[in-house]
Motif scaffolding. Structure first.
Motif, PDB file in Angstrom:
ATOM      1  N   VAL A  62      -4.095   0.656  -2.842  1.00  0.00           N
ATOM      2  CA  VAL A  62      -2.968   0.971  -1.964  1.00  0.00           C
ATOM      3  C   VAL A  62      -3.471   1.309  -0.566  1.00  0.00           C
ATOM      4  O   VAL A  62      -2.900   0.867   0.442  1.00  0.00           O
ATOM      5  CB  VAL A  62      -2.148   2.146  -2.544  1.00  0.00           C
ATOM      6  N   VAL A  63      -4.532   2.087  -0.491  1.00  0.00           N
ATOM      7  CA  VAL A  63      -5.116   2.439   0.812  1.00  0.00           C
ATOM      8  C   VAL A  63      -5.508   1.169   1.572  1.00  0.00           C
ATOM      9  O   VAL A  63      -5.216   1.027   2.767  1.00  0.00           O
ATOM     10  CB  VAL A  63      -6.340   3.362   0.626  1.00  0.00           C
ATOM     11  N   ARG A  66      -2.498  -0.940   2.750  1.00  0.00           N
ATOM     12  CA  ARG A  66      -1.776  -0.330   3.870  1.00  0.00           C
ATOM     13  C   ARG A  66      -2.649  -0.204   5.120  1.00  0.00           C
ATOM     14  O   ARG A  66      -2.253   0.441   6.093  1.00  0.00           O
ATOM     15  CB  ARG A  66      -1.235   1.038   3.449  1.00  0.00           C
ATOM     16  N   ILE A  81       0.371   9.019  -1.379  1.00  0.00           N
ATOM     17  CA  ILE A  81      -0.117   7.817  -2.053  1.00  0.00           C
ATOM     18  C   ILE A  81      -0.212   8.055  -3.550  1.00  0.00           C
ATOM     19  O   ILE A  81       0.182   7.207  -4.357  1.00  0.00           O
ATOM     20  CB  ILE A  81      -1.471   7.379  -1.473  1.00  0.00           C
TER      21      ILE A  81
END
Length: 203
Positions: A62-63, A66, A81
């Motif tokens: 996810v990091v 994004r 998150i």
């Protein structure tokens, strides 16, 4: 194993015998409705260590997706998150009283495949982190394609419910029987006849 997770020789397709018997029952029901279709197991047993691995893996993914810098995340950003990650992955608790569903051997992620072994369309892939994962996401759509997605999800739920499973309220693919989530969902729908979970963490 999936995404490089180490199962330490254990099978990700392990299920308790009682759960497997119910899956077979659901399969028999599906074949009454669609003789050439089959339930396909995507994921079943997951040791808590693997659960932790998948939470950490998804967090990093996810990091990256994004375009964030892992080393510069604030505590608030990190918490947000993880909140998103925990919508898909249960908290990897080692407490025997609160095991993640998949660590009980009583939870299963599944879909349906046709006679050619091709998954029928459900509108989103398993483990997608978006609202499309919600079981009823396409329920009110007037679009014919979206209606088909909803019909297919309902079919999967129908055959699994027939065999005694409960579906995860936020994931169209996740079903369980006998674990804490199953008991909670059962007691929520029938509070006059509460029942306890009878499967704990599989060790």
């Amino acid at each position: 194993m999936k995404c490089g997770a180490d199962y330490e020789g254990k099978s990700p397709y392990y299920l308790r015998q009682g759960v497997l018997d119910r899956v077979i029952q659901a399969q028999e029901r599906l074949q009454q409705l669609h003789p050439d279709w089959q339930i396909q197991i995507f994921d079943a047993y997951r040791p808590v260590e693997v659960q932790q691995y998948m939470v950490d893996y998804t967090f990093r993914q996810v990091v990256a997706d994004r375009n964030l810098d892992l080393d510069k995340l604030s505590a608030l950003e990190t918490e947000k998150i993880f909140q998103d990650v925990y919508k898909i992955w249960a908290i990897p608790s080692f407490d025997l009283e609160t095991p993640p569903p998949h660590s009980t051997g009583a939870a299963i992620d599944i879909t349906i495949v046709d006679k050619h072994g091709k998954p029928i369309e459900m509108g989103s892939p398993i483990d997608e982190m978006s609202d499309r994962s919600l079981p009823e996401y396409f329920a009110k759509s007037e679009d014919p394609v979206a209606r088909k997605y909803h019909h297919n999800r309902q079919l999967l739920c129908q055959v699994m419910t027939y065999a005694g499973f409960h579906r995860h309220p936020d994931e169209w693919w996740h079903f369980s029987i006998g674990d804490q989530l199953w008991a909670w969902l059962n007691n929520k729908s029938d509070p006059q006849h509460p029942i306890p979970a009878y499967y704990g963490r599989a060790i």
